[in-house]
Design a protein around this motif. Structure first.
Motif, short mmCIF file in Angstrom:
data_model
loop_
_atom_site.label_atom_id
_atom_site.label_comp_id
_atom_site.label_asym_id
_atom_site.label_seq_id
_atom_site.Cartn_x
_atom_site.Cartn_y
_atom_site.Cartn_z
N ASN A 1 5.49 0.49 3.55
CA ASN A 1 4.06 0.27 3.67
C ASN A 1 3.55 0.91 4.95
O ASN A 1 4.33 1.21 5.86
CB ASN A 1 3.75 -1.23 3.65
CG ASN A 1 4.03 -1.84 2.30
OD1 ASN A 1 3.77 -1.23 1.26
ND2 ASN A 1 4.58 -3.04 2.29
N SER A 2 2.26 1.13 5.03
CA SER A 2 1.67 1.85 6.16
C SER A 2 1.90 1.16 7.49
O SER A 2 1.92 1.82 8.53
CB SER A 2 0.17 2.06 5.93
OG SER A 2 -0.50 0.81 5.84
N ASP A 3 2.08 -0.14 7.49
CA ASP A 3 2.23 -0.89 8.73
C ASP A 3 3.68 -1.26 9.05
O ASP A 3 3.93 -2.08 9.91
CB ASP A 3 1.38 -2.16 8.68
CG ASP A 3 1.80 -3.11 7.57
OD1 ASP A 3 2.55 -2.70 6.65
OD2 ASP A 3 1.37 -4.28 7.60
N GLU A 4 4.65 -0.64 8.36
CA GLU A 4 6.05 -1.00 8.54
C GLU A 4 6.86 0.12 9.18
O GLU A 4 6.65 1.30 8.89
CB GLU A 4 6.72 -1.27 7.19
CG GLU A 4 6.32 -2.52 6.50
CD GLU A 4 7.05 -2.68 5.19
OE1 GLU A 4 7.62 -3.77 4.99
OE2 GLU A 4 7.05 -1.75 4.36
N THR A 5 7.83 -0.28 9.99
CA THR A 5 8.86 0.66 10.42
C THR A 5 9.87 0.78 9.28
O THR A 5 9.88 -0.05 8.35
CB THR A 5 9.59 0.17 11.68
OG1 THR A 5 10.34 -1.02 11.34
CG2 THR A 5 8.61 -0.13 12.82
N ASP B 1 0.81 -1.21 0.00
CA ASP B 1 0.00 0.00 0.00
C ASP B 1 0.85 1.26 0.00
O ASP B 1 0.32 2.36 -0.14
CB ASP B 1 -0.99 0.00 1.16
CG ASP B 1 -0.34 0.13 2.53
OD1 ASP B 1 0.89 -0.01 2.67
OD2 ASP B 1 -1.09 0.39 3.50
#
Length: 152
Positions: A57-61, A4
């Protein structure tokens, strides 16, 4: 695999960047050399050398993204990578994080590009990196004595 985070954005300074949530790359060191990728001609700043990396991605560091991208692009075994530091290049609303890491193997593996974004991977001696035509963002990072000193 498309995430994303893929897509172009414009930072507060009006520059166009890849990565809706920023981007990250892995500067992987083994002994006195770092792993560089020669970017394919059709890519943004193609025919230059840089580090494996890409959109977060939006959920990654940043660390997760940099390691994921390096594994996708080079096939490096993440079990042998120790992440050590990071350098942030903030552009106002968008940032690129260079994640520093060490490959903990006896010898550096021979790696081949695995996803079509590079034509060659090379373990490059630290003192020879500046002799290559570097991606502009990586060139700016590499010119920073503080950033490079942290590798040694």
């Amino acid at each position: 695999m498309r995430g994303d985070g893929d897509g172009w954005v414009v930072c507060d300074a009006g520059h166009r960047h890849w990565g809706r949530f920023g981007a990250a790359g892995l500067l992987l060191r083994h002994g006195g050399a770092v792993l560089l990728a020669h970017r394919v001609w059709w890519s943004h700043h193609g025919e230059t050398w840089g580090i494996p990396g890409g959109a977060r991605n939006s959920d990654e560091t940043a660390r997760e993204a940099a390691l994921r991208e390096a594994v996708e692009e080079t096939g490096v075994d993440p079990a042998h990578v120790r992440l050590t530091d990071e350098t942030v290049d903030e552009h106002g609303g968008w940032s690129y994080v260079t994640v520093h890491g060490r490959l903990e193997t006896a010898e550096p593996p021979a790696l081949e590009p695995t996803d079509g974004e590079a034509t060659e991977l090379r373990w490059t001696p630290v003192d020879e990196v500046g002799d290559l035509p570097l991606h502009p963002g990586f060139a700016q990072f590499w010119a920073s004595a503080d950033a490079v000193d942290r590798l040694l």
